[in-house]
Design a protein around this motif. Structure first.
Motif, PDB file in Angstrom:
ATOM      1  N   ARG A   1      -0.185   4.130  -2.884  1.00  0.00           N
ATOM      2  CA  ARG A   1      -0.970   4.252  -2.390  1.00  0.00           C
ATOM      3  C   ARG A   1      -0.916   5.572  -1.102  1.00  0.00           C
ATOM      4  O   ARG A   1      -1.558   6.758  -1.373  1.00  0.00           O
ATOM      5  N   ARG A   2      -0.570   5.300  -0.252  1.00  0.00           N
ATOM      6  CA  ARG A   2      -0.565   5.502   1.168  1.00  0.00           C
ATOM      7  C   ARG A   2       0.351   7.188   0.663  1.00  0.00           C
ATOM      8  O   ARG A   2       0.280   8.076   1.075  1.00  0.00           O
TER       9      ARG A   2
ATOM     10  N   ASP B   1      -1.462  -2.396  -6.306  1.00  0.00           N
ATOM     11  CA  ASP B   1      -2.455  -2.387  -5.679  1.00  0.00           C
ATOM     12  C   ASP B   1      -3.847  -1.642  -6.253  1.00  0.00           C
ATOM     13  O   ASP B   1      -3.743  -0.960  -6.706  1.00  0.00           O
TER      14      ASP B   1
ATOM     15  N   GLU C   1       0.871  -1.076   0.758  1.00  0.00           N
ATOM     16  CA  GLU C   1       0.389  -0.291  -0.176  1.00  0.00           C
ATOM     17  C   GLU C   1       0.880   1.147   0.047  1.00  0.00           C
ATOM     18  O   GLU C   1       0.308   2.292  -0.236  1.00  0.00           O
TER      19      GLU C   1
ATOM     20  N   GLY D   1      -6.079  -0.886  -4.543  1.00  0.00           N
ATOM     21  CA  GLY D   1      -6.825   0.621  -3.723  1.00  0.00           C
ATOM     22  C   GLY D   1      -6.303   1.551  -4.768  1.00  0.00           C
ATOM     23  O   GLY D   1      -7.659   2.381  -4.263  1.00  0.00           O
TER      24      GLY D   1
END
Length: 500
Positions: A241-242, A267, A238, A269
Motif C-alpha cells: 500500500r505504501r 493488506d 502495509e 487497506g
C-alpha cells in the motif's frame, strides 16, 4: 507467454566501443511476466553494450532462450523451443557455404535448476546465463562462455539503473521483489529464485517514472508474492500500500494494478485505496489454488472456502466495481471427488470474473512430489475441463453486466485473426490473461487509452465501439504520444533506460 560472467573492465570496454555492433542477438522469452522483465533487462544490457537486437532468428548471430521451469508444461515448452533453435542452428551450419555460424544460449529458471542436464543432453547449447548472470549477458555472449553453472538459488536484485528494453505496448511490468518465502508444498520456485527480497521503494518509483516518460499508460506491479512487498524492509503488511501511494503521488500513470496477491498477506487497506483512488484500478488477482480446507492444508496454504468468501465479500463491498481473477490447481495428491466437488461449489458461489486452472505437476525438490493418492492424469485433466465449463456461464454473466456501458480501454492494436478488428482491454482485464475487447467500429492508436461503448458480451470476449480517443479520457492525465513499441517474438522495440 512466448515473446519474442565477465569482468567489470571488460564490460566497461564494451560500453566504450561506439563502432560496429558487437553482434546480432534475438531472444525468445517463455513463461510468466516476471520472466519477461528479466528478458527486457537482458535486452537492455545487450543493447547498451553494442549488440543489435533482431526479430528474425535466422538473422541472429546468437539466439537466447529465456526458459521457464515452473511446471511440466512450461518445462516442456522450454525444451521444445531450445530443440527448435538447435535444429535451425544445425541447418544453418550444414547449409550454404559461407553461412555464418549461429550460437545458442539458454537463460533463466531452467539454467539454475537443470543446467548440467541441459549441457549433457543438448550439446548444441553454446552457453548459459543463470539468474544471477542476467546483467552480465553481454559479456557472456561476447566471450562465448560454454561452462554450465551448477544448480543454485538466485540472489540478484535489479534496481532502476538497469537498462531495459520494453517488449509491450502501452503497459509495462514493474517487478517489486524477487524470490519467495512461502512453504507451498507444490512449488519449487524458492529453490532457484531464492528467498524473498524487496526492492528499494525509491528505486521502484524511479523506474516507474522512466517508464512513464516512455509512454506507459498502465503499470503492473508483480513479484512471486507481491502482497509481501516491503515486509523485509520494515514496512510490515502495509508495504505494498505504501508503494502504491508513492507511485500515485509521484507519477501520473493512469492505471496501476498489482498481480499475484497471496491471501494470507493481503493488506485489506488496499481495498480502501482502490475505492478512493481511481488510478489504482479495481482489480484483484488472487490465486487461491483450492477451496477445500484439507487440500489447502496439504498445500501448506492458510485459508478455507469460508474465509475466502468473507474476504471477497469485504473486497466487493468496499470496491463495488471490483473485478476478481483467481487460479486453481486440480489433481493435487489427496484430491478425491468430495474435495473437487467442494471446489466446484466454491467457484459457483464466489462468482469470479476470470478463472484459470492447472493440472497438478509433481516437481522434484517439493514435498508434494512424495505425497500419496494422486489422481490420474486423465482424471485431473477431466476435472480441469469441468471446472472451466462451470466457470463459463459465470464469466458470461459477469461480462453481460457491462453491455451498454462506456468504459476506458487500453488499445492493443490489430487483432491477430483479422485486420478488420482492433483489440483493447478495460481496467478489469490484466494483460495476456483475462480475455479481450474486440473493437468493430472506431479507432485509436495502439498503446493509448480511449473510451469505448460495450455492445456485446461473450464468455471469453467483449465487443465494443470506440467513441473517444485519449483526449476524451478524463482520468488519463496529460495526453502524450507514446513511443512506437513493438511486441515481437524475438526482438522488442526501443529501450527504456530506467535511471532518474
Amino acid at each position: 507467454m512466448k515473446t519474442t560472467t565477465s569482468s567489470s573492465e571488460h564490460e566497461a570496454s564494451q560500453r566504450d566501443r561506439p563502432a560496429a555492433p558487437a553482434g546480432r542477438v534475438g531472444i525468445i522469452s517463455l513463461g510468466c511476466p516476471k520472466n519477461l522483465v528479466d528478458t527486457e533487462v537482458m535486452l537492455g544490457r545487450l543493447r547498451s553494450q553494442g549488440f543489435e537486437i533482431v526479430a528474425d532468428a535466422d538473422q541472429a548471430d546468437t539466439v537466447i532462450v529465456n526458459t521457464c521451469g515452473f511446471i511440466d508444461e512450461a518445462k516442456q515448452e522450454s525444451i521444445d523451443t531450445i530443440l527448435e533453435v538447435a535444429a535451425r542452428k544445425n541447418e544453418r551450419r550444414t547449409g550454404a557455404a559461407g553461412a555464418a555460424p549461429q550460437r545458442l544460449f539458454v537463460a533463466g529458471c531452467m539454467v539454475n535448476r537443470y543446467a548440467e542436464e541441459l549441457s549433457a543432453e543438448i550439446p548444441e547449447i553454446d552457453g548459459f546465463v543463470g539468474l544471477d548472470d542476467l546483467e552480465q549477458v553481454g559479456g557472456l555472449v561476447s566471450l562465448g562462455r560454454n561452462a554450465a553453472p551448477r544448480r543454485s538459488a538466485s540472489h540478484l536484485l535489479f534496481d532502476h539503473t538497469a537498462p531495459r528494453v520494453l517488449t509491450t505496448s502501452g503497459y509495462a511490468y514493474l517487478k517489486v521483489a524477487e524470490g519467495c518465502n512461502n512453504p507451498c508444498t507444490f512449488c519449487a520456485i524458492p529453490v532457484w529464485r531464492g528467498r524473498f527480497r524487496s526492492r528499494d521503494l525509491d528505486s521502484l518509483v524511479a523506474e516507474a517514472r522512466a517508464l512513464e516518460r516512455s509512454g506507459v499508460r498502465e503499470l503492473c506491479l508483480l513479484a512471486q508474492d507481491t502482497t509481501r512487498y516491503g515486509e523485509d524492509l520494515g514496512y510490515g503488511r502495509e508495504g505494498l500500500r505504501r508503494l502504491v501511494e508513492e507511485l500515485l503521488a509521484r507519477t501520473s500513470i493512469p492505471w496501476i494494478r498489482f498481480l499475484y496477491a497471496y491471501p494470507s498477506t493481503l493488506d485489506r487497506g488496499l481495498f480502501r485505496l482502490m475505492r478512493d483512488e481511481q488510478r489504482f484500478v479495481s482489480y484483484l488477482d488472487i490465486p487461491l489454488q483450492h477451496a477445500d480446507r484439507g487440500m489447502l492444508r496439504r498445500m501448506k496454504r492458510a485459508g478455507s472456502a469460508e474465509r475466502y468468501l468473507e474476504l471477497l465479500a469485504e473486497a466487493r463491498e468496499t470496491v463495488p466495481d471490483l473485478f476478481v481473477r483467481t487460479t486453481f490447481i486440480v489433481g493435487f495428491p489427496g484430491e478425491g471427488p468430495g474435495e473437487f466437488d467442494a471446489l466446484v461449489d466454491f467457484v459457483q458461489e464466489a462468482r469470479f470474473d476470470h478463472l484459470g486452472a492447472f493440472t497438478y505437476s509433481p516437481e522434484e525438490d517439493t514435498p508434494s512430489a512424495a505425497m500419496p493418492d494422486r489422481p490420474s492424469a486423465e482424471e485431473a485433466s477431466a476435472r480441469k475441463s469441468e471446472l472451466l465449463e462451470v466457470q463459463r456461464p459465470i464469466a458470461l454473466e459477469r461480462r453481460q453486466r457491462l453491455v451498454g456501458s462506456e468504459m476506458t480501454v487500453l488499445m492493443e492494436g490489430v487483432c491477430d485473426e483479422t485486420e478488420h478488428l482492433l483489440v483493447a482491454r478495460h481496467h478489469g482485464m490484466a494483460p495476456e490473461i483475462d480475455g479481450r475487447i474486440l473493437i468493430n467500429d472506431g479507432t485509436a492508436p495502439r498503446g493509448t487509452l480511449a473510451r469505448a461503448l460495450i455492445t456485446e458480451a461473450h464468455a471469453d470476449d467483449l465487443i465494443a465501439t470506440v467513441v473517444a480517443g485519449e483526449a476524451g479520457v478524463a482520468q488519463a492525465g496529460p495526453a502524450r504520444a507514446p513511443r512506437e513499441l513493438h511486441e515481437l517474438r524475438l526482438a522488442p522495440g526501443p529501450g527504456v533506460s530506467s535511471g532518474e
